[in-house]
Design an enzyme around this catalytic site. Structure first.
Site, PDB file in Angstrom:
ATOM      1  N   TYR A 168       0.852  -1.203   0.000  1.00 36.70           N
ATOM      2  CA  TYR A 168       0.000   0.000   0.000  1.00 36.70           C
ATOM      3  C   TYR A 168       0.882   1.244   0.000  1.00 36.70           C
ATOM      4  O   TYR A 168       1.994   1.228   0.550  1.00 36.70           O
ATOM      5  CB  TYR A 168      -0.900  -0.010   1.240  1.00 36.70           C
TER       6      TYR A 168
ATOM      7  N   ASN B  46     -20.792  -4.901  -5.134  1.00 39.79           N
ATOM      8  CA  ASN B  46     -21.049  -5.578  -3.867  1.00 39.79           C
ATOM      9  C   ASN B  46     -19.990  -5.253  -2.810  1.00 39.79           C
ATOM     10  O   ASN B  46     -20.070  -5.745  -1.686  1.00 39.79           O
ATOM     11  CB  ASN B  46     -21.115  -7.090  -4.075  1.00 39.79           C
ATOM     12  N   SER B  47     -19.004  -4.429  -3.158  1.00 41.62           N
ATOM     13  CA  SER B  47     -17.982  -4.020  -2.174  1.00 41.62           C
ATOM     14  C   SER B  47     -18.598  -3.058  -1.162  1.00 41.62           C
ATOM     15  O   SER B  47     -19.742  -2.596  -1.319  1.00 41.62           O
ATOM     16  CB  SER B  47     -16.811  -3.345  -2.887  1.00 41.62           C
TER      17      SER B  47
ATOM     18  N   TYR C  82     -10.910   4.356  -8.171  1.00 42.04           N
ATOM     19  CA  TYR C  82     -10.562   4.448  -6.749  1.00 42.04           C
ATOM     20  C   TYR C  82     -10.027   3.122  -6.205  1.00 42.04           C
ATOM     21  O   TYR C  82      -9.720   3.003  -5.015  1.00 42.04           O
ATOM     22  CB  TYR C  82     -11.778   4.900  -5.926  1.00 42.04           C
ATOM     23  N   GLY C  83      -9.905   2.111  -7.092  1.00 45.06           N
ATOM     24  CA  GLY C  83      -9.372   0.818  -6.676  1.00 45.06           C
ATOM     25  C   GLY C  83      -8.923   0.025  -7.884  1.00 45.06           C
ATOM     26  O   GLY C  83      -9.205   0.397  -9.029  1.00 45.06           O
TER      27      GLY C  83
ATOM     28  N   LYS D  61     -18.331  -8.344   5.087  1.00 41.27           N
ATOM     29  CA  LYS D  61     -17.121  -7.746   5.672  1.00 41.27           C
ATOM     30  C   LYS D  61     -16.877  -8.337   7.063  1.00 41.27           C
ATOM     31  O   LYS D  61     -17.796  -8.475   7.876  1.00 41.27           O
ATOM     32  CB  LYS D  61     -17.298  -6.228   5.772  1.00 41.27           C
TER      33      LYS D  61
END
Length: 420
Positions: free
Chosen positions: A139, A238-239, A330-331, A415
């Site tokens: 990261y 679905n995140s 964004y990902g 999650k």
């Protein structure tokens, strides 16, 4: 020390008063709270016994005991310390690697509470993809090692330093920025690293508030001027961010086209996202089919695309955007580059943007009004039942390894939330 006290008592000349010595020693030493007090008691007894000449001096024994015990009954007063009591537990990693292999549950040291510090009891903290990436060392933002994992969560204030003005014991707080290390039972943090949130919202909503809902809010607010009736398209629907986008958009009257990967339980996933407020849920394969045109008979083509995957999914979503539309990345879950045909720039004037919530917080560190307005808007949605926590699996801290492994499995829509 107790044997020294016994020797002094046995040496006393008033045997009628102090007999039997063993019982007296037990009575007196049971009142002693610290070795320092016992030392003082021994010195006092030595002085008394040297002065005793007649039995009447220490008569009656009850009065003598009352005088002596008054000297030792009250322990010394000490200031409260955040480090007092049982040491807190935390999920610590001392090197980078796969999370399940390098993260360990260990006792943590709690620093002394400073004037501007806040002692917090953590209540719950999720496991996010960014947390795993930080542990892996991939990261952009890495904490100095050894480090406690976790960038998101909610805690309750236990005590505050004397210069802390905005928080008090009993308040709920969440991280103001990434890198706090929330996978712990307790911690002491500077006041500026915390944001107060209302304690009347569900704990799971508070625990998952600072990353995904904030990201979704900014994606919908900062790149296109969307009005009720407009539409957006997003992948990874679905995140955590995807679920928040669906709900915030629905509350604003914005239509959503939601792309997910095909999977064995697709029907259940579609049903759940539709129940949240999704207008359309399709698979990556359906993006490429002519039937996509049928969707745009009832809603306009989207002006905004939200990309969290990369690769071919990016190219296919761009095909359905309006001219002069914007795609925000964004990902990169697919770990593949964003692929855009030249024609999208030349003939349709597409805009490609990027977004990182951590950078937004840094850019707005001196703009607390914008931060407060965003948090207030999200909490109002939560209170009205228009924004709920993502599908969660609650896991005790001791079962952290299973939670870490579950968070890495494919097609997981739930999650993992550590209960602290």
């Amino acid at each position: 020390m107790q044997r020294a006290a016994a020797r002094v008592l046995r040496g006393a000349r008033t045997l009628r008063v102090l007999t039997p010595p063993a019982r007296t020693v037990r009575v007196l030493t049971s009142l002693v709270r610290t070795p320092q007090v016992l030392t003082s008691l021994v010195r006092t007894l030595r002085v008394l016994t040297s002065l005793v000449r007649t039995p009447q001096v220490l008569t009656p024994p009850a009065r003598t005991l009352r005088v002596l015990t008054s000297l030792v009954r009250t322990p010394p007063v000490r200031a409260r310390s955040a480090s007092a009591g049982t040491p807190p537990l935390g999920l610590l990693y001392e090197r980078h690697g796969e999370a399940a292999a390098v993260v360990q549950l260990k006792d943590l040291e709690v620093p002394k509470l400073g004037d501007c510090d806040v002692h917090v009891k953590m209540l719950a903290a999720p496991i996010n993809p960014a947390d795993i990436n930080m542990i892996q060392g991939t990261y952009p933002l890495l904490s100095p090692l050894p480090a406690v994992g976790g960038n998101e969560g909610v805690g309750e204030v236990l005590e505050v330093g004397r210069h802390v003005k905005a928080l008090k014991p009993g308040d709920w707080v969440i991280p103001a920025d990434a890198g706090l290390g929330t996978w712990r039972t307790r911690g002491v943090f500077p006041e500026e690293m915390l944001l107060k949130v209302p304690s009347d919202i569900p704990v799971l909503c508070a625990a998952t508030l600072s990353v995904n809902p904030c990201t979704a809010f900014r994606l919908l607010a900062d790149f296109e001027s969307l009005a009720p009736g407009d539409s957006i398209i997003q992948n990874a629907a679905n995140s955590g961010v995807g679920q928040a986008v669906i709900q915030i958009a629905r509350a604003s009257g914005i239509k959503t086209i939601n792309v997910v990967r095909d999977r064995p339980d697709l029907a259940k996933l579609v049903e759940r996202l539709m129940a949240m407020g999704a207008d359309h849920v399709i698979t990556e394969e359906m993006l490429r089919k002519p039937e996509m045109k049928d969707i745009f008979k009832s809603i306009p083509r989207p002006r905004l695309a939200l990309n969290c995957v990369g690769g071919k999914s990016t190219t296919e979503m761009l095909r359905h955007l309006q001219p002069k539309g914007t795609m925000v990345t964004y990902g990169g879950m697919a770990k593949q580059p964003v692929m855009v045909p030249v024609s999208a720039f030349i003939f349709r004037d597409m805009r490609l943007r990027g977004f990182w919530m951590t950078q937004w917080r840094k850019d707005h560190a001196q703009d607390q009004e914008s931060v407060a307005a965003m948090m207030d808007a999200l909490c109002q949605l939560i209170r009205r039942g228009q924004l709920t926590a993502p599908a969660c699996t609650e896991v005790p801290l001791q079962d952290y390894r299973a939670a870490l492994e579950a968070s890495m499995k494919p097609f997981v829509s739930s999650k993992q939330i550590l209960l602290l």
